[in-house]
Design an enzyme around this catalytic site. Structure first.
Site, PDB file in Angstrom:
ATOM      1  N   PHE A 155       0.872  -1.179   0.000  1.00 30.04           N
ATOM      2  CA  PHE A 155       0.000   0.000   0.000  1.00 30.04           C
ATOM      3  C   PHE A 155       0.904   1.223   0.000  1.00 30.04           C
ATOM      4  CE2 PHE A 155      -4.667   0.506   1.371  1.00 30.04           C
ATOM      5  CZ  PHE A 155      -5.112  -0.320   0.348  1.00 30.04           C
ATOM      6  N   GLU A 294      -7.223   2.068  -3.313  1.00 32.87           N
ATOM      7  CA  GLU A 294      -5.775   2.113  -3.470  1.00 32.87           C
ATOM      8  C   GLU A 294      -5.208   0.739  -3.808  1.00 32.87           C
ATOM      9  OE1 GLU A 294      -2.027   3.288  -0.612  1.00 32.87           O
ATOM     10  OE2 GLU A 294      -3.741   4.637  -0.706  1.00 32.87           O
ATOM     11  N   ARG A 423      -3.102  10.497   6.252  1.00 32.33           N
ATOM     12  CA  ARG A 423      -3.271   9.131   6.753  1.00 32.33           C
ATOM     13  C   ARG A 423      -2.610   8.116   5.836  1.00 32.33           C
ATOM     14  NH1 ARG A 423      -6.713   5.114   5.657  1.00 32.33           N
ATOM     15  NH2 ARG A 423      -8.254   6.373   4.558  1.00 32.33           N
TER      16      ARG A 423
END
Length: 618
Positions: A155, A294, A423
């Site tokens: 990620f 994502e 974040r």
């Protein structure tokens, strides 16, 4: 307004047998203009039925606290958690055994540009391996490696593969798992209840007032402890990844109005990849801004501009599409602003170099969504553009989720401190279960019986709120609720979006004052109407919007998701948090405080300088 009727779907409920009304419920009436209301006594009132609220209730039940009531604003099992698709972080080391909670913390602080609360970051990252194993034990349908271990994917901005997932429906699978666990523990739940105020004298919380969205009944909850787990505030923007009836800032506004401080509200994450569509096409228009997870980039998706250039080579040659969300979002916005965007105002996200079977296995919901719209992700790209996704700010809390108002907790996206200025993808679901467990443990240590609602709080807070709700219902006015709602979202996008400057922010505050006047003259339906719900939402949104605009104006630097074109550099003197408090006179006031210092272990991980090498995906 065209219609004041509410058309609410009633799906089969996995929580149905848990729907309860406290045996101590009574109906109260008052001769001084206060409408009839039901009164419910409970030890712990959990407002919000997503992952954070559910995990808190589970912890309480496992620790023997029985007098708990969870309130959901929607039908059972219908919470924004289900829209979190990509994954949940925890340093299991499935593929990368050198990963650790400390490196996870270092990545989180780096991504947050060092205005996170280091202690809260450490709380989450230390807990998450156990929380993931716990979810696994409770039956969560994690994607697996060939050896049967919990699989983990790359990620953005993470040094190692630590994002566990269930296809691309991780949030849905996680919430189903938590609901099943709550069922086993017979956690009481009440659906379709909207809370409009927390009962507080400024020093302590005593419960809440709200209404039943189906019956129109007014409700007063007398509670020893109140937990706000109501989500964030990204839907104050016109282009966002939430449903219109979620993430409107109700949790932060409820806490603020009760006397708690807010913090970091200027930091709003714009996800790089929301759907960019032809809004004149009725089939596509409802999908505008909806999240393209994502995980599409985590599984190797490439970004191209309308000229066919893989433009992230210019902005981030090492991390490419998996750089931090703020970096990728600004890169896309820049491409569009300089005329290299698509006709629908986006860029292309392409996964066609992967096989159809790979995409169907790893990204089933994404494949199905676009396939239903006539786009085959295995042979053609999809169009994407930045969209408001997450509020890093929220309610200021201590290390257990408790606010400065005694007995009032805020957890999940409602709280602030973990994410700083931006974040890390996969940390939102992590925060919900980590702080749900922490808050639940803390509350269980002192949970006893329902609190005693002081007469002055009943007379000065509860009854005026009930009168105001009754006066709002069916009120005639000049302006349509939907128009004010939309105007407010448009204002935030225009004046406090991805790129900000002083002139625009001041214009936004002036526009907010005008919208407040309109909000005081709206045409509102009955208690069970959509317009009544959205009229209350507008009040919450105005509070959140003011904090975003004022914080963005005061923070004269660029840091993370907050980018000032007139102050494009990061200023070391601004490694501080902005607090927002409700002043006795003069409305919202602000002050700043310095951030804390990471522990020695986390600092060592920071000094090592771990970083993702995107080209491992090539």
């Amino acid at each position: 307004m065209a219609s004041h009727a509410r058309a609410r779907e009633r799906p089969n409920s996995v929580w149905a047998f848990l729907t309860v009304v406290s045996s101590s419920e009574t109906t109260r009436t008052d001769s001084a203009g206060v409408p009839a209301y039901d009164s419910v006594d409970v030890s712990v009132l959990v407002i919000g039925a997503g992952a954070a609220g559910a995990r808190t209730a589970i912890e309480l039940a496992e620790r023997g606290v029985e007098d708990v009531l969870v309130l959901g604003k929607r039908s059972h099992g219908d919470a924004h958690t289900t829209w979190a698709r990509g994954g949940i972080n925890g340093a299991l080391g499935t593929h990368d055994p050198e990963d650790s909670w400390a490196i996870h913390a270092a990545d989180t602080l780096n991504e947050g540009h060092f205005v996170n609360d280091p202690d809260k970051v450490e709380t989450v990252t230390k807990q998450m391996p156990d929380r993931l194993r716990e979810l696994d034990e409770w039956g969560m349908a994690f994607s697996r490696t060939d050896d049967g271990e919990i699989d983990q994917r790359f990620f953005g901005a993470q040094s190692f593969r630590r994002t566990a997932f269930a296809g691309d429906h991780t949030g849905e699978s996680m919430l189903n798992t938590l609901v099943d666990r709550a069922q086993e523990l017979s956690v009481p739940y009440r659906e379709n209840v909207m809370i409009t105020t927390v009962l507080s004298d400024g020093d302590r919380a005593y419960g809440a007032v709200g209404f039943d969205m189906d019956t129109g009944d007014y409700l007063l909850f007398n509670a020893g402890t109140v937990v706000l787990a109501t989500g964030g505030y990204a839907a104050i923007y016109n282009r966002h990844t939430s449903r219109e009836d979620e993430n409107n800032g109700d949790g932060p506004a409820l806490a603020y109005n009760a006397g708690a401080d807010l913090i970091d509200m200027e930091f709003v994450q714009f996800h790089p990849t929301g759907m960019a569509v032809d809004e004149s096409d009725p089939e596509w228009e409802p999908w505008s801004g909806r999240l393209v997870t994502e995980a599409v980039r985590g599984e190797g998706g490439h970004l191209y501009n309308a000229e066919g250039e893989r433009f992230m080579k210019r902005y981030s040659p090492n991390q490419m599409e998996l750089d931090a969300r703020d970096v990728v979002a600004r890169a896309i916005a820049q491409e569009i602003a300089e005329g290299r965007g698509t006709e629908n105002g986006g860029v292309y996200l392409d996964l066609s170099h992967k096989s159809e079977s790979f995409i169907r296995e790893r990204l089933p919901r994404m494949y199905e969504r676009f396939d239903s719209l006539g786009v085959d992700m295995s042979s053609e790209p999809v169009e994407v553009a930045p969209t408001a996704h997450y509020g890093m700010g929220g309610v200021a809390v201590d290390g257990y989720g408790e606010t400065s108002v005694g007995g009032l907790f805020a957890i999940g996206e409602t709280m602030a401190g973990v994410h700083g200025a931006n974040r890390l993808g996969g940390n939102s679901l992590a925060e919900t279960v980590a702080f749900g467990a922490v808050a639940g443990e803390r509350i269980a240590e002192r949970a006893d019986s329902p609190g005693h609602l002081p007469e002055e709080v009943l007379d000065d807070v509860a009854k005026p709120q009930l009168r105001d709700l009754a006066a709002l219902a069916g009120r005639e006015g000049t302006h349509e609720v939907t128009d004010v709602f939309t105007d407010l979202q448009d204002l935030l996008w225009e004046h406090a979006g991805i790129l900000r400057d002083e002139t625009s922010l001041r214009a936004g505050l002036d526009g907010l004052d005008r919208l407040r006047e309109k909000a005081g003259d709206m045409d509102v339906g009955g208690v069970t109407s959509d317009s009544f719900e959205f009229a209350i939402d507008i009040g919450f949104m105005l509070t959140a919007a003011e904090a975003v605009l004022r914080g963005a104006l005061q923070r004269t630097e660029s840091r993370g998701a907050h980018y000032r074109t007139d102050y494009p550099d990061t200023d070391p003197d601004w490694q501080r948090n902005i607090y927002f408090e409700r002043a006795d006179v003069g409305g919202m006031s602000m002050h700043t405080e310095p951030v804390g210092t990471p522990s020695e272990t986390v600092q060592e991980a920071l000094d090592e300088g771990y970083e993702l090498d995107y080209h491992q995906l090539e």
